[in-house]
Design an enzyme around this catalytic site. Structure first.
Site, PDB file in Angstrom:
ATOM      1  N   GLN A 241       9.837   5.839  -6.716  1.00 18.62           N
ATOM      2  CA  GLN A 241      10.538   3.319  -7.104  1.00 18.62           C
ATOM      3  C   GLN A 241       8.925   4.049  -8.030  1.00 18.62           C
ATOM      4  O   GLN A 241       8.010   4.265  -7.532  1.00 18.62           O
ATOM      5  CB  GLN A 241      10.767   3.041  -5.373  1.00 18.62           C
ATOM      6  CG  GLN A 241       9.278   3.411  -4.651  1.00 18.62           C
ATOM      7  CD  GLN A 241       9.871   3.436  -3.004  1.00 18.62           C
ATOM      8  OE1 GLN A 241      10.918   2.360  -3.165  1.00 18.62           O
ATOM      9  NE2 GLN A 241       9.492   3.474  -2.752  1.00 18.62           N
ATOM     10  N   HIS A 271       8.398  -9.548  10.545  1.00 21.32           N
ATOM     11  CA  HIS A 271       8.193  -8.615  11.282  1.00 21.32           C
ATOM     12  C   HIS A 271       8.632  -8.707  12.846  1.00 21.32           C
ATOM     13  O   HIS A 271       8.397  -7.606  13.721  1.00 21.32           O
ATOM     14  CB  HIS A 271       6.751  -7.577  10.811  1.00 21.32           C
ATOM     15  CG  HIS A 271       7.241  -6.981   9.489  1.00 21.32           C
ATOM     16  ND1 HIS A 271       6.769  -7.264   7.489  1.00 21.32           N
ATOM     17  CD2 HIS A 271       7.578  -5.938   9.055  1.00 21.32           C
ATOM     18  CE1 HIS A 271       6.428  -7.103   7.102  1.00 21.32           C
ATOM     19  NE2 HIS A 271       7.901  -5.458   7.430  1.00 21.32           N
ATOM     20  N   ASP A 295       5.498  -0.114   4.975  1.00 23.56           N
ATOM     21  CA  ASP A 295       4.168  -0.751   5.236  1.00 23.56           C
ATOM     22  C   ASP A 295       3.382  -1.119   6.058  1.00 23.56           C
ATOM     23  O   ASP A 295       2.195  -1.363   6.391  1.00 23.56           O
ATOM     24  CB  ASP A 295       4.651  -2.066   4.549  1.00 23.56           C
ATOM     25  CG  ASP A 295       5.838  -2.745   5.456  1.00 23.56           C
ATOM     26  OD1 ASP A 295       5.832  -1.855   6.596  1.00 23.56           O
ATOM     27  OD2 ASP A 295       6.337  -3.127   4.365  1.00 23.56           O
ATOM     28  N   ASP A 315       9.830   7.739   6.238  1.00 23.29           N
ATOM     29  CA  ASP A 315      10.235   6.317   4.790  1.00 23.29           C
ATOM     30  C   ASP A 315       9.565   8.400   4.341  1.00 23.29           C
ATOM     31  O   ASP A 315       9.015   8.910   3.748  1.00 23.29           O
ATOM     32  CB  ASP A 315       8.521   5.968   5.131  1.00 23.29           C
ATOM     33  CG  ASP A 315       9.168   5.182   4.164  1.00 23.29           C
ATOM     34  OD1 ASP A 315       8.899   3.789   4.320  1.00 23.29           O
ATOM     35  OD2 ASP A 315       9.163   5.089   3.099  1.00 23.29           O
ATOM     36  N   ASP A 349      14.337  11.588   4.045  1.00 26.23           N
ATOM     37  CA  ASP A 349      14.744  10.517   3.556  1.00 26.23           C
ATOM     38  C   ASP A 349      15.940   9.934   5.661  1.00 26.23           C
ATOM     39  O   ASP A 349      16.035  11.498   5.664  1.00 26.23           O
ATOM     40  CB  ASP A 349      16.032  11.650   2.388  1.00 26.23           C
ATOM     41  CG  ASP A 349      17.309  10.341   2.592  1.00 26.23           C
ATOM     42  OD1 ASP A 349      17.542   9.249   2.939  1.00 26.23           O
ATOM     43  OD2 ASP A 349      17.542  10.113   1.480  1.00 26.23           O
ATOM     44  N   ASP A 367      14.453  -1.099   9.131  1.00 29.06           N
ATOM     45  CA  ASP A 367      13.378  -1.736   8.040  1.00 29.06           C
ATOM     46  C   ASP A 367      13.564  -1.268   6.806  1.00 29.06           C
ATOM     47  O   ASP A 367      13.093  -1.196   5.917  1.00 29.06           O
ATOM     48  CB  ASP A 367      12.247  -2.005   8.482  1.00 29.06           C
ATOM     49  CG  ASP A 367      11.958  -2.786   7.533  1.00 29.06           C
ATOM     50  OD1 ASP A 367      11.987  -4.121   6.827  1.00 29.06           O
ATOM     51  OD2 ASP A 367      10.401  -3.127   7.377  1.00 29.06           O
TER      52      ASP A 367
END
Ligand SMILES: Cc1cc2nc3c(=O)[nH]c(=O)nc-3n(C[C@H](O)[C@H](O)[C@H](O)COP(=O)(O)OP(=O)(O)OC[C@H]3O[C@@H](n4cnc5c(N)ncnc54)[C@H](O)[C@@H]3O)c2cc1C
Lengths: 507, 541
Positions: A241, A271, A295, A315, A349, A367
């Site tokens: 990305q 959050h 994040d 992530d 993944d 998330d």
């Protein structure tokens, strides 16, 4: 003859030319750092190429001996065309060409050469009619003033309001207007039978640029840059990305592929709502799984509970989690949560990871980005949720972000119903986050869900939730009425289709 | 009749315009590797020159049932025997790998097929296949109306298919955006006809089109359809749309390896009509695995591993009539590992290899009647597994499971890693090419001489139509050359008497293979395996 023209008009001409030239350069630099990351390198390369090309242009100007005025107009038009279409061209070429950098620098070079030709030519045209020392001082002064105006307006006005592609086209149009106008201004110096041909060419360039302007939305679809509202302060292009950090109104924003992930000014609302309801349902939560959330902001909330022993964060993108560990504003915001010794970061993944792990968790915080593509949509399927059941125990609470229930009600309820179809008891809830509007979540478990507000972290730690407003999250207003869309499965990916329909044109 | 030049090969197999697409005039350097694979043709040759004599065999074993051939048909026969409590059998397979045309391989965690890669969800009437799929855990349960409910992870994951036409990818297989209103009308009319045939029953209540085809009506109307080609049938309906023609031709090449004018209209319609759900006329859902139907092969062979003997080439079968009434059927073959001959004496043998081999191996095959095997014709296929270090950057429709190229004589490629949910980074594409018409130009011997590098260039040239920069992403291309891979349902064959008689036993040899149906499908291979096993069970019990 020329003396009849008010002189300041000539200097306005210089000013506009200067602004356009610098804008093209800034556009190229911004685009390069946005697309390729590493803004220091990109800007240095662009500025260096541009300045040296201007030198080349100035030097080449000596070879133009006749028909100076005509050459000048033609150069204006060429510059308008090249500069005006530079950003759209680069945006659209990016996904297709490997030689993106050569293309970009080539364009910068060509623009630089034309800009370099402009002023010497103009000065030579005017020197016959004006006092030379006066001319040089005024032309150069206006040139530098133009540069100043461009460099101030570019980040403050043009990028936020027009976006890169439209900015590029607008200045192309301006540039072409200078060309057209010059056919009037310099009319006495042009051969009469050339004037019409020049004006026709100017009209064509203008028409093309204007057409481009109205198609800009089409063109930026690939780049999404126009949606980034603020000034870009950091970009990373990872294999998965494009990550961009912008800054605006006292905060900073993180975008993934042009979609806002959080705004530092109000992310605490998002959050806190995502994490605490799930953790309040468990006595002494110890082992927590976070899916997505690279994040580190959800982890920051989790670590407020002293009982936490281990957090596993899965992530996909190492570039994202690295950014969260090393980009100072983000580290400050997430409290260096990903560096905490209790936290393990796994870059994989989640769809594949869930089959490979054998751990059990007390709570799961999901998330993921919104389901805008099939590769993310698969993470909201009955199949994935069923696999997740192997990672939890009977009392585990799962909290999941589910996009906006107001903008995308079908998508929201699709996620809720899919969780139910996978065998979960589900409690939908919502919170209001100014940057996003009303946001939807769901709490899911294999058994009844009881949350105990007394377990909230001590006063002063949370900015949004307290023991009184917690229950409000679970009271759905009239405009978030339950619906029963099709369940999202791997073999239909209905959610991606709902999401696409509901957010189309809005996002 | 010399060797084929690379340029000529590519121009012939992909169309003249492509010869310029690739660097085939000047050999290109590449930084990928690969291998040329194929069936064990060397040993096949020895069979063909069947004058070799298994002299004196010392190694004889007695076993009641011998199954020859470890493809889907042979494995299904064994599965049925075991499932019915009969375990006294041995299964003999020539190759070191089981599966025949449904075999698969893997590199690390990436699995990919070399042949068959999917089945469609069986209709409620196909109870045997549903039983197998339930046992495998692929079917979770059966709805009250008999419809099998397939586990989510086995149904083809969305996005399922796209086609590259007019320089762009389009969702689905019918490229609507390049179709004229007339094309679309004809396509709608075609679908209407298919629905009609899907619902059509004869006086006895048998469907005209069903799988396995043994359930189909042999009404004269159906047999008439078998006599003409699919393109003639389209012509009779007054359909001349080039896009519709392409669509139907693609289907014939995909399922039968035959072009539209070499496929029987009955078989062409079967492809569509037998796969519509009775209720809503939607296509039956596709069931697939990363390793394609190799997954079924792996499952089946695990159920009776100790009964299987691979690398054993059966060279002769002597049915008992030749040796006296009570004697057993002798199956003689060569152990390719030890190069020693061995034999089995069995009460019954199931021949699960193809018919063209049966006629050479079985003594006095069908009373020496040559008609009994010559009408069986088989087509060539080329299958390549292309390993990529990353996916090409694309716009529009995202990479699907099945990716079809409108202008190509290949079938495009299946992303074998798609079903595992791998959406980023390295992946494997399985590319298919049937010699639907072209095989006539070159001789078998010529094709056998084409080197790996030329085949690899062919694959790349084809992929480059849609992915101009694919070459830079390729790390490996393995090519499997299938000779005589797929039986061909040319006009008149499926409903011929010879084909219909071929399912009958020859003395104490029973037959099972997809070619007995005149078309190559997992459902047919499975059906014949189960049927042959049932024939034996009823004799032996
Ligand atoms: C490229 C390709 C793609 C296909 N795709 C599909 C698909 O997607 N879906 C589908 O349903 N079908 C597909 N098919 C059809 C496929 O052939 C059938 O599904 C099925 O696998 C046929 O199985 P079988 O057992 O009848 O025959 P085979 O697969 O031919 O098996 C015969 C076996 O017998 C062995 N054998 C032969 N001679 C001897 C001997 N003398 N001694 C010992 N062993 C011997 C062979 O080695 C082989 O293993 C495809 C076929 C091809 C070629």
């Amino acid at each position: 003859m020329l003396n009849r023209v008010p002189l300041f008009l000539l200097y306005v001409n210089v000013l506009v030319i200067a602004v356009c030239g610098l804008i093209y350069e800034l556009l190229a630099g911004t685009l390069a750092s946005y697309m390729l990351g590493d803004s220091v390198t990109q800007f240095s390369l662009v500025i260096g190429t541009y300045l040296s090309a201007m030198g080349v242009g100035a030097w080449l100007s000596r070879y133009i001996q006749q028909q100076l005025a005509q050459a000048f107009v033609e150069i204006e038009l060429a510059l308008a065309f090249l500069g005006g279409f530079s950003a759209p061209l680069l945006f659209m070429a990016f996904p297709f060409v490997e030689w993106f950098r050569p293309l970009l620098l080539g364009l910068v070079f060509a623009v630089g050469v034309f800009v370099g030709l402009e002023l010497p030519l103009l000065m030579r045209i005017l020197k016959e009619h004006l006092d030379f020392s006066d001319l040089v001082s005024k032309v150069l002064a206006f040139d530098y003033v133009g540069a100043l105006i461009a460099s101030i307006l570019f980040p403050l006005v043009f990028v936020p309001y027009l976006g890169l592609v439209r900015t590029s086209l607008v200045f192309g149009i301006l540039n072409a207007c200078v060309g057209l106008w010059s056919t009037f201004l310099l009319r006495p110096l042009l051969r009469p039978h050339h004037v019409l041909s020049l004006r026709i060419r100017a009209a064509i360039v203008l028409a093309l640029l204007a057409a481009g302007f109205f198609q800009a939305a089409q063109m930026t679809r690939f780049g999404e840059e126009s949606s980034l509202g603020g000034k870009i302060i950091h970009t990373v292009a990872s294999p998965y990305q494009r990550i961009a950090v912008t800054s605006k109104r006292g905060g900073f924003q993180l975008y993934l592929n042009g979609h806002l992930q959080f705004n530092s000014t109000d992310e605490y609302r998002y959050h806190e709502a995502l994490v605490h309801p799930a953790l309040l349902g468990i006595d002494q939560p110890k082992r927590i799984l976070v899916l997505g959330g690279g994040d580190g902001l959800a982890v920051r909330e989790i670590l407020r509970y002293p009982s936490i022993q281990r957090v596993v964060l899965v992530d996909l993108d190492p570039a994202m989690t690295d950014l969260s560990k090393s980009f100072p504003p983000l580290v400050a915001l997430n409290g260096a949560s990903l560096q905490d010794p209790r936290v393990e970061v796994i870059n994989q993944d989640a769809f594949l990871w869930v089959n490979q792990s054998s751990e059990l968790f007390d709570a799961v915080i999901i998330d993921f980005p919104d389901p805008g593509s099939f590769s993310i949509g698969k993470l909201y399927t009955t199949h994935f949720f069923r696999k997740l059941k192997d990672r939890i125990s009977a009392n585990t609470l799962v909290s999941i972000q589910c996009t906006s229930p107001l903008v995308a009600p079908q998508s929201y309820w699709c996620i809720v119903r899919t969780l139910e179809a996978a065998g979960f008891v589900v409690k939908p809830f919502h919170a209001s986050v100014p940057s996003f509007g009303v946001w939807g979540y769901a709490l899911a478990s294999l058994s009844d869900i009881q949350i105990d507000a007394n377990r909230l972290p001590p006063d002063g730690q949370l900015r949004f939730l307290n023991s009184k407003n917690l229950a409000d999250l679970f009271t759905l207003p009239q405009d978030i009425r339950p619906q029963t869309p099709q369940i999202n499965r791997l073999d239909n990916q209905s959610l991606v289709r709902y999401y696409d329909e509901e957010w189309h044109g809005i996002d | 009749m010399g060797s084929i030049s690379r340029r000529d090969l590519i121009a012939t197999l992909l169309g003249a315009s492509t010869a310029t697409l690739s660097g085939c005039s000047k050999p290109q350097g590449h930084d990928f590797q690969g291998e040329l694979l194929g069936q064990d043709s060397h040993h096949g040759h020895r069979l063909r020159e069947s004058n070799f004599r298994p002299d004196s065999i010392h190694d004889w074993q007695d076993v009641p049932v011998v199954i020859v051939g470890g493809g889907i048909a042979g494995l299904s026969a064994a599965w049925r025997l075991k499932r019915r409590g009969f375990e006294d059998f041995v299964l003999l397979e020539l190759e070191s790998k089981l599966g025949g045309t449904s075999r698969s391989s893997n590199t690390g965690s990436f699995h990919y097929p070399w042949g068959a890669h999917y089945i469609t969800t069986p209709l409620p009437s196909n109870t045997d296949l549903i039983e197998l799929l339930m046992e495998m855990g692929v079917v979770d349960e059966i709805a009250p109306d008999g419809t099998p409910i397939v586990g989510e992870e086995y149904l083809c994951r969305e996005p399922e298919e796209r086609v590259f036409a007019g320089g762009k990818w389009h969702e689905g297989l019918f490229p609507e955006s390049i179709a004229s209103p007339d094309d679309i009308d004809q396509y709608a009319a075609f679908n209407q006809q298919i629905k009609y045939w899907s619902d059509a029953h004869d006086a006895q209540g048998k469907r005209f089109f069903d799988l396995p085809i043994a359930n189909c009506s042999d009404d004269p109307q159906a047999q008439e359809l078998d006599k003409i080609s699919m393109s003639d049938w389209l012509g009779q309906q007054g359909w001349d749309s080039p896009v519709l023609k392409w669509f139907v031709d693609y289907a014939c090449r995909d399922d039968y390896g035959l072009s539209i004018d070499r496929t029987s209209a009955w078989a062409g319609i079967l492809y569509f009509a037998a796969r519509l759900k009775n209720k809503d006329h939607m296509m039956q859902d596709v069931i697939t695995w990363p390793s394609g139907n190799g997954h079924i092969v792996d499952y089946l062979s695990q159920q009776f591993e100790s009964h299987i003997r691979t690398r054993f080439m059966v060279a002769k079968i002597r049915p008992s009539d030749l040796l006296g009434r009570d004697a057993n059927c002798e199956t003689v073959g060569l152990d390719l590992e030890t190069q020693k001959w061995g034999g089995y004496r069995a009460k019954r043998v199931i021949w699960a290899g193809p018919q063209f081999v049966a006629s050479r191996v079985i003594d006095g095959f069908r009373n020496g009647n040559p008609i009994s095997s010559t009408p069986f014709r088989y087509g060539w296929w080329l299958v390549a597994n292309v390993h990529l270090r990353d996916r090409p950057v694309e716009l529009g429709e995202s990479l699907c499971w099945d990716n079809v190229l409108y202008d190509s004589q290949s079938l495009g490629y299946v992303v074998s890693t798609h079903q595992s949910g791998i959406d980023h980074g390295p992946c494997v594409w399985t590319w298919y090419y049937p010699f639907a018409d072209q095989q006539t130009k070159y001789s078998r011997e010529q094709l056998l001489l084409v080197p790996w590098s030329d085949w690899a260039e062919l694959v790349l040239t084809d992929l480059q139509r849609a992915h101009p920069k694919i070459r830079d992403l390729v790390t490996r291309i393995d090519v499997f050359r299938w000779g005589h891979a797929m039986v061909q349902p040319y006009p008149g064959f499926v409903w011929s008497q010879t084909r219909r008689d071929s399912v009958l036993p020859d003395r104490n040899v029973h037959f099972a293979n997809t070619d007995l149906s005149g078309l190559a499908l997992m459902e047919e291979a499975f059906y014949h395996g189960v049927r042959a096993a049932d024939e034996i069970l009823s004799v032996l019990s």
